[in-house]
Write a protein that holds these residues in place. Structure first.
Motif, PDB file in Angstrom:
ATOM      1  N   ILE A 309      62.622   3.693 126.686  1.00 27.13           N
ATOM      2  CA  ILE A 309      61.963   3.844 125.540  1.00 27.13           C
ATOM      3  C   ILE A 309      62.595   3.300 124.137  1.00 27.13           C
ATOM      4  CG2 ILE A 309      61.208   5.752 124.044  1.00 27.13           C
ATOM      5  CD1 ILE A 309      60.494   7.420 126.582  1.00 27.13           C
ATOM      6  N   GLN A 310      64.151   3.291 124.019  1.00 25.99           N
ATOM      7  CA  GLN A 310      64.776   3.080 123.190  1.00 25.99           C
ATOM      8  C   GLN A 310      64.647   1.544 123.080  1.00 25.99           C
ATOM      9  OE1 GLN A 310      68.453   4.759 124.234  1.00 25.99           O
ATOM     10  NE2 GLN A 310      68.600   6.200 122.588  1.00 25.99           N
ATOM     11  N   ALA A 311      64.604   0.924 124.184  1.00 24.64           N
ATOM     12  CA  ALA A 311      64.509  -0.829 124.265  1.00 24.64           C
ATOM     13  C   ALA A 311      63.203  -1.146 123.671  1.00 24.64           C
ATOM     14  CB  ALA A 311      64.774  -1.183 125.624  1.00 24.64           C
ATOM     15  N   GLN A 312      62.214  -0.469 123.932  1.00 24.48           N
ATOM     16  CA  GLN A 312      60.771  -0.842 123.477  1.00 24.48           C
ATOM     17  C   GLN A 312      60.673  -0.567 121.920  1.00 24.48           C
ATOM     18  OE1 GLN A 312      58.202  -2.302 124.089  1.00 24.48           O
ATOM     19  NE2 GLN A 312      58.359  -2.189 126.539  1.00 24.48           N
ATOM     20  N   LEU A 313      61.567   0.478 121.371  1.00 19.99           N
ATOM     21  CA  LEU A 313      61.812   0.785 120.105  1.00 19.99           C
ATOM     22  C   LEU A 313      62.237  -0.229 119.325  1.00 19.99           C
ATOM     23  CD1 LEU A 313      62.352   4.603 119.570  1.00 19.99           C
ATOM     24  CD2 LEU A 313      60.496   3.320 118.357  1.00 19.99           C
ATOM     25  N   PRO A 317      59.670  -0.797 116.248  1.00 19.96           N
ATOM     26  CA  PRO A 317      60.296   0.451 115.414  1.00 19.96           C
ATOM     27  C   PRO A 317      58.949   1.019 114.857  1.00 19.96           C
ATOM     28  CG  PRO A 317      60.931  -1.599 114.339  1.00 19.96           C
ATOM     29  CD  PRO A 317      60.259  -2.195 115.693  1.00 19.96           C
ATOM     30  N   GLU A 318      58.018   0.285 114.628  1.00 15.84           N
ATOM     31  CA  GLU A 318      56.840   1.189 113.630  1.00 15.84           C
ATOM     32  C   GLU A 318      55.955   1.997 114.446  1.00 15.84           C
ATOM     33  OE1 GLU A 318      55.041  -2.377 115.577  1.00 15.84           O
ATOM     34  OE2 GLU A 318      57.086  -2.044 114.609  1.00 15.84           O
ATOM     35  N   GLN A 319      56.179   1.906 115.796  1.00 16.75           N
ATOM     36  CA  GLN A 319      55.389   2.737 116.743  1.00 16.75           C
ATOM     37  C   GLN A 319      55.866   4.074 116.860  1.00 16.75           C
ATOM     38  OE1 GLN A 319      52.502   2.038 118.509  1.00 16.75           O
ATOM     39  NE2 GLN A 319      52.621  -0.196 118.060  1.00 16.75           N
ATOM     40  N   THR A 320      54.978   4.844 116.104  1.00 14.58           N
ATOM     41  CA  THR A 320      55.193   6.419 116.132  1.00 14.58           C
ATOM     42  C   THR A 320      55.091   6.999 117.241  1.00 14.58           C
ATOM     43  OG1 THR A 320      53.073   6.843 115.496  1.00 14.58           O
ATOM     44  CG2 THR A 320      54.576   6.705 113.729  1.00 14.58           C
ATOM     45  N   GLU A 321      54.229   6.771 118.216  1.00 11.22           N
ATOM     46  CA  GLU A 321      54.149   7.168 119.413  1.00 11.22           C
ATOM     47  C   GLU A 321      55.408   7.050 120.319  1.00 11.22           C
ATOM     48  OE1 GLU A 321      52.021   5.279 118.354  1.00 11.22           O
ATOM     49  OE2 GLU A 321      49.958   6.355 118.332  1.00 11.22           O
ATOM     50  N   LEU A 322      56.192   6.075 120.105  1.00 16.12           N
ATOM     51  CA  LEU A 322      57.401   5.670 121.018  1.00 16.12           C
ATOM     52  C   LEU A 322      58.543   6.600 120.268  1.00 16.12           C
ATOM     53  CD1 LEU A 322      57.592   1.852 121.537  1.00 16.12           C
ATOM     54  CD2 LEU A 322      57.279   3.472 123.030  1.00 16.12           C
ATOM     55  N   SER A 345      61.500  12.481 110.416  1.00 16.14           N
ATOM     56  CA  SER A 345      61.032  11.191 109.872  1.00 16.14           C
ATOM     57  C   SER A 345      59.521  10.873 110.227  1.00 16.14           C
ATOM     58  CB  SER A 345      61.749   9.994 110.471  1.00 16.14           C
ATOM     59  OG  SER A 345      61.448  10.016 111.921  1.00 16.14           O
ATOM     60  N   LEU A 346      59.016  11.692 111.244  1.00 15.76           N
ATOM     61  CA  LEU A 346      57.399  11.614 111.180  1.00 15.76           C
ATOM     62  C   LEU A 346      56.716  12.505 110.568  1.00 15.76           C
ATOM     63  CD1 LEU A 346      57.721  11.878 115.391  1.00 15.76           C
ATOM     64  CD2 LEU A 346      56.914   9.809 113.889  1.00 15.76           C
ATOM     65  N   SER A 347      57.484  13.333 109.665  1.00 16.00           N
ATOM     66  CA  SER A 347      56.585  14.354 108.915  1.00 16.00           C
ATOM     67  C   SER A 347      55.835  13.615 107.873  1.00 16.00           C
ATOM     68  CB  SER A 347      57.553  15.430 108.293  1.00 16.00           C
ATOM     69  OG  SER A 347      58.697  14.713 107.474  1.00 16.00           O
ATOM     70  N   SER A 348      56.325  12.257 107.528  1.00 22.92           N
ATOM     71  CA  SER A 348      55.878  11.566 106.447  1.00 22.92           C
ATOM     72  C   SER A 348      54.455  10.756 106.756  1.00 22.92           C
ATOM     73  CB  SER A 348      56.700  10.484 106.025  1.00 22.92           C
ATOM     74  OG  SER A 348      57.198   9.691 106.732  1.00 22.92           O
ATOM     75  N   ALA A 349      54.599  10.669 108.198  1.00 20.45           N
ATOM     76  CA  ALA A 349      53.158   9.892 108.784  1.00 20.45           C
ATOM     77  C   ALA A 349      52.119  10.962 109.196  1.00 20.45           C
ATOM     78  CB  ALA A 349      53.707   9.388 110.228  1.00 20.45           C
TER      79      ALA A 349
END
Length: 381
Positions: A309-313, A317-322, A345-349
């Motif tokens: 998952i970290q490698a994909q991020l 990096p913009e993928q909130t699901e990841l 950080s997700l609270s703003s999305a």
């Protein structure tokens, strides 16, 4: 028939004419005519005219009396009929109101309606079943059992869900088994039987029934997914059986129907390593939303999946699901601080409902109870 009636009327007319000639013949010879009637020690003597007059009066009295009796009888019968109709109307009204209350899921109205009136006799079993349902709604399981036990034998096999709700698993299975085990059992009968076996935790019978009769159930994909989710979770919670062995032993058609439920259940109960390959495939195919949906109730971590998952991020990096998937893995491994930072950080999305559970865990474990409370409050609004 008409000829017979005409002949009878003609004979009666002749007899009456003969009697009239006999009665009036004394007038031709200027005699009053006497009638003497004797029976036992009693003797009645009268003139013919007086006798005719008395007989006429007696017949009139009898005729009037019969009319009065008929009128009284009709009046009494009318009152009884009206009362019977009113009682029947009350019974039908009670039945109608109860059906609508049942359709609208209003058990309180059911109980009140049935206190006012009885159902028609032909609906007696339905009334008892509805009363049992109303009793179960308010938690009176003992009362519900009493109603269910009064049902006729054929009707008892039709209320398996009520037996189960009243914690009478054996009774539900006893009433359902004869019909469900027949080769020509209907999908409805099999469905009720499978539900009863699941609640009764009769794993062996349930497994054999599903494997042998799954085609007869005629379930949709959603129904199979719901069943297997409940089935696998119940096995993990209430038995020492291995769901991985059970899943592998299923017929090919059922493995396809149970796959999603199997993966979700393994992740929920911390068996991520068993289904790691499936999760990594989703990650490689960029099925991030599907992966996030599975991991929303993850209970446990997996280092290999987390690294992937970290490698994909790093690439996206913009993928909130990841980001959410990484937070779920962090929670599972006990790194609640990292998970809490991610959720901050997700609270703003735009906040997604599937993030809720993992965010509450992260904030609660890091002592940020106010944030956890706010999330929980928003969930119940």
């Amino acid at each position: 028939m008409r000829h017979f009636i005409k002949r009878t009327v003609l004979i009666l007319a002749v007899i009456l004419l003969f009697c009239a000639v006999l009665a009036g013949s004394h007038l031709l010879i200027d005699e009053k005519g006497y009638v003497l009637v004797s029976f036992g020690q009693y003797t009645i003597e009268s003139t013919l005219v007086s006798l005719v007059f008395i007989v006429a009066i007696v017949l009139c009295v009898i005729w009037l009396s019969s009319k009065v009796v008929k009128a009284i009888w009709r009046g009494v019968g009318g009152i009884a009929t009206r009362r019977a109709k009113k009682r029947q109307q009350r019974e039908e009204d009670a039945f109608t109101q109860s059906v609508w209350a049942l359709i609208n899921n209003q058990p309180d109205s059911l109980g009140y309606t049935l206190q006012l009136s009885e159902f028609p006799e032909k609906w007696r079993d339905q009334q008892l079943a509805i009363q049992a349902k109303a009793a179960l709604h308010v938690g009176k399981k003992v009362v519900a059992r009493e109603y269910l036990q009064q049902l006729s034998e054929p009707a008892q096999s039709k209320v398996s869900e009520l037996w189960l709700a009243a914690e009478q698993d054996s009774q539900a299975l006893t009433s359902l088994a004869p019909q469900a085990q027949m080769k020509k059992a209907t999908p409805t009968e099999l469905n009720a039987y499978v539900s009863a076996l699941l609640q009764a935790k009769d794993w062996d019978t349930l497994q054999s029934t599903i494997e042998q009769r799954h085609k007869q159930l005629q379930w949709s994909g959603t129904q199979w997914s719901q069943f297997f989710t409940a089935y696998f979770e119940a096995i993990l919670r209430h038995s020492d059986k291995d769901i991985h062995v059970i899943y592998g032993a299923l017929p090919r058609a059922l493995r396809g129907q149970s796959h999603t439920a199997y993966v979700h259940t393994c992740v929920r109960f911390g068996h991520i390593m068993v289904v790691r390959k499936e999760l990594l495939k989703m990650l490689k195919k960029s099925q991030f939303q599907e992966l996030a949906t599975i991991l929303q109730f993850a209970n446990g971590g997996d280092i290999e999946l987390r690294k992937a998952i970290q490698a994909q991020l790093k690439k996206q990096p913009e993928q909130t699901e990841l980001l959410f998937c990484l937070a779920s893995m962090a929670n599972g491994e006990g790194d609640h601080g990292l998970a809490a930072k991610i959720f901050d950080s997700l609270s703003s999305a735009p906040w997604q409902a599937l993030w809720q559970h993992q965010a509450e865990v992260a904030f609660a474990k890091t002592g940020q109870f106010e944030k956890a409370y706010l999330l929980l409050s928003n969930t119940h609004r």
